[in-house]
Write an enzyme that holds these catalytic residues in place. Structure first.
Site, mmCIF file in Angstrom:
data_model
loop_
_atom_site.group_PDB
_atom_site.id
_atom_site.type_symbol
_atom_site.label_atom_id
_atom_site.label_comp_id
_atom_site.label_asym_id
_atom_site.label_seq_id
_atom_site.Cartn_x
_atom_site.Cartn_y
_atom_site.Cartn_z
ATOM 1 N N ARG A 79 50.402 26.914 7.412
ATOM 2 C CA ARG A 79 50.289 28.091 6.542
ATOM 3 C C ARG A 79 49.698 29.275 7.317
ATOM 4 N NH1 ARG A 79 47.304 32.181 4.655
ATOM 5 N NH2 ARG A 79 45.447 30.841 4.541
ATOM 6 N N ASP A 80 48.394 29.351 7.443
ATOM 7 C CA ASP A 80 47.782 30.497 8.109
ATOM 8 C C ASP A 80 48.208 30.570 9.570
ATOM 9 O OD1 ASP A 80 46.213 32.769 8.217
ATOM 10 O OD2 ASP A 80 44.342 31.705 8.593
ATOM 11 N N HIS A 95 36.331 28.976 6.913
ATOM 12 C CA HIS A 95 37.636 29.340 7.481
ATOM 13 C C HIS A 95 37.347 30.403 8.535
ATOM 14 C CE1 HIS A 95 42.032 30.301 7.259
ATOM 15 N NE2 HIS A 95 41.610 31.501 7.598
ATOM 16 N N HIS A 132 38.147 32.548 12.209
ATOM 17 C CA HIS A 132 39.082 33.025 13.236
ATOM 18 C C HIS A 132 38.303 33.329 14.513
ATOM 19 C CE1 HIS A 132 42.977 33.633 11.025
ATOM 20 N NE2 HIS A 132 42.154 33.327 10.038
ATOM 21 N N CYS A 179 47.055 37.375 10.438
ATOM 22 C CA CYS A 179 47.338 37.755 9.057
ATOM 23 C C CYS A 179 48.246 38.969 9.043
ATOM 24 C CB CYS A 179 46.033 38.074 8.328
ATOM 25 S SG CYS A 179 46.285 38.717 6.664
ATOM 26 N N ASN A 194 43.259 31.319 14.179
ATOM 27 C CA ASN A 194 42.227 30.426 13.661
ATOM 28 C C ASN A 194 41.551 29.737 14.841
ATOM 29 O OD1 ASN A 194 44.740 30.277 11.619
ATOM 30 N ND2 ASN A 194 42.850 30.018 10.472
#
Lengths: 303, 303
Positions: free
Chosen positions: A15-16, A205, A207, A238, A247
């Site tokens: 996903r990310d 979460h 980065h 993003c 990430n």
């Protein structure tokens, strides 16, 4: 090897990790990525987001992907940003919905197309609708800083959370969406949340945009956090946050934690292999370091 | 901005940063690098090593460089690995000699061409000869792990240090030459050294080989360390350590520390500009992250 305790790595590469990639991965490649993550140790995976495919083309196959997942091998999370997204996660039969509320108004408007208050109200609706039907996670995005507004005061974070947590998720994720945090930020914000909601599990979460991602993860461990999002190879970015980068890399985090006597259940070698495979699929170098340097200590020499 | 305390960044790009680069920088480029580092805030710089130019061609101009330095603008350090190197540092009139002893026998043999015990004996000779003539630093290389032997037991480290510190340097540097350390290693080894030699200043030399360099720096801060080697742009690598990668990046470290209310005296914007200039000189991408992402918070918007 004896470990002192466990920590969980939630794999977010499907996903990310890839949402901002120009190369659209096909369904087979995504399923292969998920299979490789599971083989390497993933037990919770954010597999896709249920968003507008015109805005995030990489996620256009969310329903097909969900239908093809090897059920039972891991817990599967779907990201939703609005009611329609939540209904789609529910229909897809995933294990958990991750609903995101954005701390900064500007980023909320650009990423979600709504105010923070509208986001909170939607979370309340979604959180209540989820009860008894699907696991819930609430992510507070831009919790450590906004690419447009800069610093996000702790007071604002606590105010937004206090209102959002009128409906409790099973887990709260504090997201450093743009890699703005330094370790003291993690220490302070995690402590503030734990003080107020001592029974609420916290996930981070992170980065690695400015090289603080792993220092922040370590600060999280020190603050008692036991669950972290990460992506194989450190892929990520993003679409609506300028210059946001990857990430923290799953295999690098797993190696750091294992060397610290904290077990993640991941196999670092298999994670490096999966990251290298992903790099080939994406067709460009990705940020993970262990996949280049190799784990330490090196394998016993035979010559 | 009010800071809680100060920490020092010793710039090592002219030595450790570029020693392994294929592109040989000319004297003018090296002096320009040093000028840019000083303009950005460097007050201590490891400018070169006095080693065999056949083994490290990048450092062949050590004497010419030393003769051309802008004296008084910063303290200049020269690395020496043997008596001949020390004599050259002394003759060059630098402010400090950094003498390295290697914790692992295999790496000592490959890098220094001697046993660890021979290194200790040489340090004793050099340290005594330096008295009253030049500042001294002792670096314990591979203090957290060896690319050939793997883990370096704490007991061995303490044994080697105990013998080496029969002659005290002004400062001891624990070097993670190959980026093998995780934060708990920093915590434990720094504590062990501080317990035994409470008055000896400790510096950390960290590489970001496996993405733990900044977490390790933060662990160093927490353990009371106030001086760190770093290189503009995170350039670096060791000719005799397989797959060793860059030092932690000066500008990324400075940004992390400033955001943590720790002053380094560096100007992050000028450091990023210097790193970008160095990248152009070297002709390939270098690892620093802030030079790509920009500092946070972003500059106030004018539109």
């Amino acid at each position: 090897m004896k470990y002192d305790f466990d920590a969980e790595i939630v794999e977010v590469s499907p996903r990310d990790g890839i949402q901002n990639e120009k190369t659209i991965l096909g369904l087979d490649a995504k399923l292969s990525l998920i299979d490789r993550a599971i083989a390497a140790g993933a037990r919770r995976i954010e597999v896709t987001s249920f968003v507008n495919p015109k805005r995030v083309p990489q996620m256009a196959d969310a329903e097909s992907l969900a239908a093809a997942l090897p059920r039972g091998a891991a817990r599967y999370i779907g990201l939703a940003l609005n009611r329609r997204g939540f209904d789609r996660v529910l229909a897809a039969g995933l294990d958990e919905v991750n609903f995101a509320v954005v701390l900064s108004e500007t980023f909320s408007a650009r990423n979600q197309g709504m105010t923070t208050d509208q986001g909170i109200a939607l979370w309340h609706e979604v959180g209540r609708a989820a009860e008894g039907r699907i696991g819930t996670g609430l992510t507070l995005a831009a919790a450590f800083g906004c690419p447009f507004e800069g610093d996000m005061p702790l007071e604002r974070m606590m105010d937004v959370l206090t209102r959002a947590l009128d409906v409790m998720p099973a887990e709260l994720t504090l997201a450093d969406t743009i890699g703005a945090a330094v370790p003291v930020d993690i220490t302070r914000r995690v402590a503030a949340v734990r003080d107020r909601w001592p029974d609420l599990p916290i996930r981070l979460h992170l980065h690695n945009t400015r090289n603080t991602g792993f220092a922040n993860a370590w600060a999280g461990i020190q603050a008692g956090v036991r669950s972290f999002d990460a992506s194989l190879g450190g892929v990520g970015g993003c679409p609506f946050a300028p210059r946001a980068t990857g990430n923290i890399a799953t295999e690098d985090l797993a190696w750091m934690l294992h060397r610290s006597r904290i077990d993640t259940g991941w196999n670092v070698d298999l994670a490096c292999a999966a990251a290298s495979w992903l790099e080939t699929q994406l067709g460009h170098e990705i940020p993970g370091m262990l996949m280049k340097a190799g784990a330490f200590p090196p394998a016993p020499r035979t010559t």
